[in-house]
Design an enzyme around this catalytic site. Structure first.
Site, PDB file in Angstrom:
ATOM      1  N   SER A 128     -46.712  -8.778  19.701  1.00 24.78           N
ATOM      2  CA  SER A 128     -46.226  -7.288  19.676  1.00 24.78           C
ATOM      3  C   SER A 128     -45.431  -6.663  20.927  1.00 24.78           C
ATOM      4  O   SER A 128     -45.561  -7.372  21.982  1.00 24.78           O
ATOM      5  CB  SER A 128     -47.786  -6.343  19.833  1.00 24.78           C
ATOM      6  OG  SER A 128     -47.340  -5.007  19.911  1.00 24.78           O
ATOM      7  N   LYS A 137     -53.814  -1.008   8.558  1.00 25.67           N
ATOM      8  CA  LYS A 137     -53.270   0.339   8.584  1.00 25.67           C
ATOM      9  C   LYS A 137     -54.004   1.367   7.285  1.00 25.67           C
ATOM     10  O   LYS A 137     -54.107   2.414   7.358  1.00 25.67           O
ATOM     11  CB  LYS A 137     -51.627   0.316   8.325  1.00 25.67           C
ATOM     12  CG  LYS A 137     -50.815  -0.063   9.377  1.00 25.67           C
ATOM     13  CD  LYS A 137     -49.416   0.139   9.220  1.00 25.67           C
ATOM     14  CE  LYS A 137     -48.628   0.022  10.542  1.00 25.67           C
ATOM     15  NZ  LYS A 137     -47.338   0.194  10.247  1.00 25.67           N
ATOM     16  N   ASN A 185     -51.212   4.568  11.874  1.00 24.89           N
ATOM     17  CA  ASN A 185     -50.612   3.576  12.682  1.00 24.89           C
ATOM     18  C   ASN A 185     -51.035   4.046  14.331  1.00 24.89           C
ATOM     19  O   ASN A 185     -51.015   3.295  15.246  1.00 24.89           O
ATOM     20  CB  ASN A 185     -49.139   3.217  12.679  1.00 24.89           C
ATOM     21  CG  ASN A 185     -48.602   4.322  13.332  1.00 24.89           C
ATOM     22  OD1 ASN A 185     -48.884   5.550  13.353  1.00 24.89           O
ATOM     23  ND2 ASN A 185     -47.330   4.039  13.899  1.00 24.89           N
ATOM     24  N   GLY A 241     -44.147  -0.098   2.442  1.00 24.92           N
ATOM     25  CA  GLY A 241     -45.112   0.558   3.415  1.00 24.92           C
ATOM     26  C   GLY A 241     -43.994   1.474   4.291  1.00 24.92           C
ATOM     27  O   GLY A 241     -44.244   2.781   4.556  1.00 24.92           O
ATOM     28  N   ALA A 242     -43.180   0.889   4.907  1.00 27.01           N
ATOM     29  CA  ALA A 242     -42.036   1.801   5.639  1.00 27.01           C
ATOM     30  C   ALA A 242     -41.454   2.788   4.927  1.00 27.01           C
ATOM     31  O   ALA A 242     -41.335   3.987   5.407  1.00 27.01           O
ATOM     32  CB  ALA A 242     -41.158   0.887   6.204  1.00 27.01           C
ATOM     33  N   GLY A 250     -32.504   0.214  14.094  1.00 25.39           N
ATOM     34  CA  GLY A 250     -33.984   0.336  13.789  1.00 25.39           C
ATOM     35  C   GLY A 250     -35.070   0.340  15.204  1.00 25.39           C
ATOM     36  O   GLY A 250     -36.092   0.660  15.056  1.00 25.39           O
TER      37      GLY A 250
HETATM   38  N1  LIG Z   1     -38.161  -0.155  12.953  1.00 23.55           N
HETATM   39  C1  LIG Z   1     -39.513   0.070  12.885  1.00 23.55           C
HETATM   40  O1  LIG Z   1     -39.958   0.688  13.511  1.00 23.55           O
HETATM   41  C2  LIG Z   1     -40.070  -0.556  11.539  1.00 23.55           C
HETATM   42  C3  LIG Z   1     -41.282  -0.265  11.121  1.00 23.55           C
HETATM   43  C4  LIG Z   1     -41.895  -0.533  10.070  1.00 23.55           C
HETATM   44  C5  LIG Z   1     -41.101  -1.564   9.293  1.00 23.55           C
HETATM   45  N2  LIG Z   1     -39.870  -2.138   9.749  1.00 23.55           N
HETATM   46  C6  LIG Z   1     -39.295  -2.865   8.999  1.00 23.55           C
HETATM   47  O2  LIG Z   1     -39.193  -2.559   7.495  1.00 23.55           O
HETATM   48  C7  LIG Z   1     -38.883  -3.652   6.755  1.00 23.55           C
HETATM   49  C8  LIG Z   1     -39.939  -3.229   5.509  1.00 23.55           C
HETATM   50  O3  LIG Z   1     -41.282  -3.253   6.024  1.00 23.55           O
HETATM   51  P1  LIG Z   1     -42.456  -2.912   4.989  1.00 23.55           P
HETATM   52  O4  LIG Z   1     -43.813  -3.022   5.729  1.00 23.55           O
HETATM   53  O5  LIG Z   1     -42.179  -1.464   4.370  1.00 23.55           O
HETATM   54  O6  LIG Z   1     -42.311  -3.848   3.841  1.00 23.55           O
HETATM   55  P2  LIG Z   1     -42.993  -4.126   2.463  1.00 23.55           P
HETATM   56  O7  LIG Z   1     -44.245  -3.159   2.270  1.00 23.55           O
HETATM   57  O8  LIG Z   1     -43.333  -5.529   2.167  1.00 23.55           O
HETATM   58  O9  LIG Z   1     -41.627  -3.556   1.485  1.00 23.55           O
HETATM   59  C9  LIG Z   1     -40.738  -4.181   1.418  1.00 23.55           C
HETATM   60  C10 LIG Z   1     -39.760  -3.343   0.466  1.00 23.55           C
HETATM   61  O10 LIG Z   1     -38.330  -4.243   0.387  1.00 23.55           O
HETATM   62  C11 LIG Z   1     -38.096  -4.709  -0.788  1.00 23.55           C
HETATM   63  N3  LIG Z   1     -37.529  -6.101  -0.621  1.00 23.55           N
HETATM   64  C12 LIG Z   1     -38.129  -7.046  -0.021  1.00 23.55           C
HETATM   65  N4  LIG Z   1     -37.172  -8.038  -0.175  1.00 23.55           N
HETATM   66  C13 LIG Z   1     -35.918  -7.686  -0.761  1.00 23.55           C
HETATM   67  C14 LIG Z   1     -34.568  -8.052  -0.967  1.00 23.55           C
HETATM   68  N5  LIG Z   1     -34.473  -9.528  -0.783  1.00 23.55           N
HETATM   69  N6  LIG Z   1     -33.684  -7.239  -1.538  1.00 23.55           N
HETATM   70  C15 LIG Z   1     -33.980  -6.252  -1.858  1.00 23.55           C
HETATM   71  N7  LIG Z   1     -35.316  -5.374  -1.493  1.00 23.55           N
HETATM   72  C16 LIG Z   1     -36.376  -6.299  -0.978  1.00 23.55           C
HETATM   73  C17 LIG Z   1     -39.342  -4.780  -1.410  1.00 23.55           C
HETATM   74  O11 LIG Z   1     -39.090  -4.517  -2.724  1.00 23.55           O
HETATM   75  P3  LIG Z   1     -39.877  -4.905  -4.108  1.00 23.55           P
HETATM   76  O12 LIG Z   1     -41.057  -3.788  -4.283  1.00 23.55           O
HETATM   77  O13 LIG Z   1     -39.077  -5.011  -5.121  1.00 23.55           O
HETATM   78  O14 LIG Z   1     -40.823  -5.941  -3.643  1.00 23.55           O
HETATM   79  C18 LIG Z   1     -40.115  -3.550  -0.896  1.00 23.55           C
HETATM   80  O15 LIG Z   1     -39.528  -2.126  -1.532  1.00 23.55           O
HETATM   81  C19 LIG Z   1     -39.173  -4.971   7.502  1.00 23.55           C
HETATM   82  O16 LIG Z   1     -37.944  -5.388   7.920  1.00 23.55           O
HETATM   83  C20 LIG Z   1     -40.094  -4.427   8.838  1.00 23.55           C
HETATM   84  O17 LIG Z   1     -39.472  -5.054  10.030  1.00 23.55           O
HETATM   85  C21 LIG Z   1     -39.406  -1.441  10.793  1.00 23.55           C
END
Ligand SMILES: NC(=O)c1ccc[n+]([C@@H]2O[C@H](COP(=O)([O-])OP(=O)(O)OC[C@H]3O[C@@H](n4cnc5c(N)ncnc54)[C@H](OP(=O)(O)O)[C@@H]3O)[C@@H](O)[C@H]2O)c1
Length: 283
Positions: free
Chosen positions: A20, A71, A92, A131-132, A247
């Site tokens: 983290s 979460k 969170n 989730g995001a 990000g």
């Molecule tokens: N900057 C920040 O503070 C912050 C905070 C949280 C998350 N994030 C980033 O946000 C991203 C997503 O996190 P999450 O927690 O939302 O993940 P998650 O719940 O697993 O959701 C992932 C999403 O991305 C889609 N996806 C996955 N692989 C893909 C691909 N190859 N092409 C197109 N769509 C794809 C999935 O689609 P399907 O529904 O079709 O599977 C789903 O809608 C991560 O990279 C994470 O590091 C950043």
């Protein structure tokens, strides 16, 4: 930072937690403001989540950040849940003053984008429906977006999220569609938000979800991926002379908001950003 008999403890619960970036970010803030606080990370097995919350309250811990996989499950052990966190269905941040849960991820995205433009009355395209995306979608609605289009690989997931956001009554115009049709949405969009992991380390040469050729110069392009700092999508935005939002800013502002919830003080964001960049090995 000196740990004393009076030191207030805040921290992170998740599983795993050892990578983290939150401890260095928050401890830098406490040091800067000479506050008698320390931030530590606790690896909590899912089976022990309830006892961790009860134990933390007994130990007079002031606040927690909550990360994967806790979460959603942690909701049932809280006394109060902030209105938007309740709509999102995930927290969170916990404030032990009243055992209340918050979701500062979405507000982190709002504040990141608001460095460039306000959310109010904007036409927003959100890629991804995980989730995001869920946290960000509800917060965009809360901050007065005019319209939201949620585009996802699995269109059913986009439809479900769009339905939930509409049902909240925070916004009247939410659509869902396939991420493959994203180019059709960019002309009329003010803000593009990518919440997919496309381009995330080690897959830094993935095909971007959208091409710069289809971006106009006033488009704000926010990529939630923070490693690498300059993702393939951000590169496309720069090429198109659009307005990139990195990000790392979301990480920063979700932390700043948690800091304020726990301490009642405005977070020293410049110091926190510097600590984050050091931890992530960015310039
Ligand atoms: N900057 C920040 O503070 C912050 C905070 C949280 C998350 N994030 C980033 O946000 C991203 C997503 O996190 P999450 O927690 O939302 O993940 P998650 O719940 O697993 O959701 C992932 C999403 O991305 C889609 N996806 C996955 N692989 C893909 C691909 N190859 N092409 C197109 N769509 C794809 C999935 O689609 P399907 O529904 O079709 O599977 C789903 O809608 C991560 O990279 C994470 O590091 C950043």
């Amino acid at each position: 930072m000196k740990i004393k008999g009076s030191t207030n403890i805040v921290g992170l619960i998740g599983h795993p937690v050892e990578h983290s970036f939150s401890p260095p970010m928050h401890n830098a803030a406490f040091k800067k403001l000479a506050m008698d606080y320390a931030y530590v990370a606790f690896d909590v097995d899912p089976d022990n989540l309830k006892s961790a919350i009860i134990g933390a309250k007994s130990l007079n811990i002031k606040g927690f950040n909550v990360t994967i996989p806790h979460k959603i499950e942690v909701l049932e052990f809280l006394d109060e849940i902030d209105e938007v966190a309740n709509l999102i269905g995930a927290v969170n941040t916990i404030d032990f003053k009243n055992l209340k849960g918050y979701n500062t991820d979405g507000i982190g995205a709002v504040k990141a984008i608001e460095e460039i433009t306000s959310i109010k009355n904007k036409n927003i395209v959100i890629a991804g429906a995980g989730g995001a995306s869920r946290a960000i979608s509800f917060y965009m609605a809360k901050f007065g977006a005019e319209a939201i289009s949620i585009l996802n690989r699995n269109v059913d997931n986009a439809e479900k999220l769009a339905g939930d956001v509409l049902e909240s009554g925070l916004i009247g115009n939410v659509k869902s569609d396939s991420i493959l049709d994203i180019d059709d949405y960019l002309d009329s969009a003010d803000i593009l938000i990518d919440t997919t992991p496309v381009g995330m380390h080690p897959n830094i040469n993935d095909n971007p979800i959208a091409s710069g050729e289809n971006m106009h110069e006033d488009l704000v392009v926010f990529d939630a991926v923070y490693n690498p700092n300059e993702t393939v999508l951000i590169k496309e935005a720069i090429k198109a002379n659009a307005k990139p939002v990195y990000g790392i800013k979301m990480l920063l502002y979700q932390g700043a908001e948690s800091f304020k919830i726990w301490t009642g003080r405005d977070a020293p964001v410049e110091v926190m950003e510097k600590a984050l960049k050091q931890t992530l090995n960015l310039k």
